[in-house]
Design a protein around this motif. Structure first.
Motif, mmCIF file in Angstrom:
data_model
loop_
_atom_site.group_PDB
_atom_site.id
_atom_site.type_symbol
_atom_site.label_atom_id
_atom_site.label_comp_id
_atom_site.label_asym_id
_atom_site.label_seq_id
_atom_site.Cartn_x
_atom_site.Cartn_y
_atom_site.Cartn_z
ATOM 1 N N ALA A 29 0.813 -1.217 0.000
ATOM 2 C CA ALA A 29 0.000 0.000 0.000
ATOM 3 C C ALA A 29 0.850 1.272 0.000
ATOM 4 O O ALA A 29 0.387 2.333 -0.417
ATOM 5 N N ASP A 30 2.087 1.181 0.459
ATOM 6 C CA ASP A 30 2.965 2.350 0.559
ATOM 7 C C ASP A 30 4.011 2.409 -0.550
ATOM 8 O O ASP A 30 4.812 3.352 -0.600
ATOM 9 N N GLU A 31 4.018 1.420 -1.410
ATOM 10 C CA GLU A 31 5.079 1.305 -2.413
ATOM 11 C C GLU A 31 5.132 2.492 -3.370
ATOM 12 O O GLU A 31 6.206 3.052 -3.618
ATOM 13 N N ALA A 32 4.022 2.892 -3.928
ATOM 14 C CA ALA A 32 4.014 3.992 -4.897
ATOM 15 C C ALA A 32 4.507 5.283 -4.256
ATOM 16 O O ALA A 32 5.298 6.021 -4.867
ATOM 17 N N ASP A 33 4.081 5.576 -3.048
ATOM 18 C CA ASP A 33 4.532 6.780 -2.350
ATOM 19 C C ASP A 33 6.039 6.735 -2.124
ATOM 20 O O ASP A 33 6.739 7.721 -2.362
ATOM 21 N N GLN A 73 0.259 -0.888 -13.321
ATOM 22 C CA GLN A 73 -0.482 0.365 -13.519
ATOM 23 C C GLN A 73 -0.095 1.400 -12.471
ATOM 24 O O GLN A 73 0.113 2.577 -12.791
ATOM 25 N N MET A 74 0.026 0.968 -11.240
ATOM 26 C CA MET A 74 0.406 1.871 -10.159
ATOM 27 C C MET A 74 1.812 2.428 -10.399
ATOM 28 O O MET A 74 2.040 3.632 -10.286
ATOM 29 N N MET A 75 2.739 1.564 -10.765
ATOM 30 C CA MET A 75 4.116 2.003 -11.003
ATOM 31 C C MET A 75 4.197 2.926 -12.227
ATOM 32 O O MET A 75 4.964 3.887 -12.226
#
Length: 155
Positions: A29-33, A73-75
């Motif tokens: 959940a915190d990876e993109a940030d 998609q998030m990355m």
């Protein structure tokens, strides 16, 4: 999102190591940030290298599972202003399609980097390997694909 660099250590080697450690331990959940914060480091090359290692590791871990698409998609959203990282992520998605025998286009493989062509030549999709043995970008790619085919025929 807090875009301040995570590590305040002036030594890029120490920051690089700290970033890799944080990326290994980050919750999904915190990876993109976290990736966004790392990419805000003033040393763009070092930050990109840390994120590239992370992307490569995560892609391998998620490649064959259903979580890959959402992660990619998030990355992609986090790396829109980093062409090299975005390209690597697209190539991981193409490699996934080739590996899982999902729809893929030969011209996409032909337009890909030597890194992806060599990775595909060492992979499991015989159709893709045969294509690269004939049309790979470099002699090295074509030879790697032929060697892979020869190894398969000997097994």
């Amino acid at each position: 999102m807090n875009l301040r660099p995570l590590a305040q250590n002036p030594d890029e080697h120490a920051r690089f190591a700290a970033y890799l450690d944080k990326l290994r331990r980050v919750a999904d959940a915190d990876e993109a940030d976290l990736v966004g914060r790392i990419l805000a480091d003033p040393d763009r090359t070092m930050a990109q290298s840390a994120v590239l290692r992370h992307v490569d590791r995560r892609a391998v871990d998620l490649l064959t599972g259903p979580a890959y698409e959402e992660w990619a998609q998030m990355m992609t959203q986090v790396m829109t202003d980093r062409p090299f990282l975005a390209q690597r992520l697209r190539e991981w998605s193409l490699f996934r399609a080739v590996t899982l025998k999902l729809p893929w286009q030969p011209h996409d493989l032909l337009a890909s980097s030597n890194w992806l062509q060599l990775k595909t030549a060492a992979g499991t999709n015989v159709e893709a390997i045969e294509f690269l043995a004939e049309a790979g970008r470099t002699k090295r790619v074509r030879n790697a694909a032929r060697a892979s085919l020869n190894h398969r025929s000997e097994s």
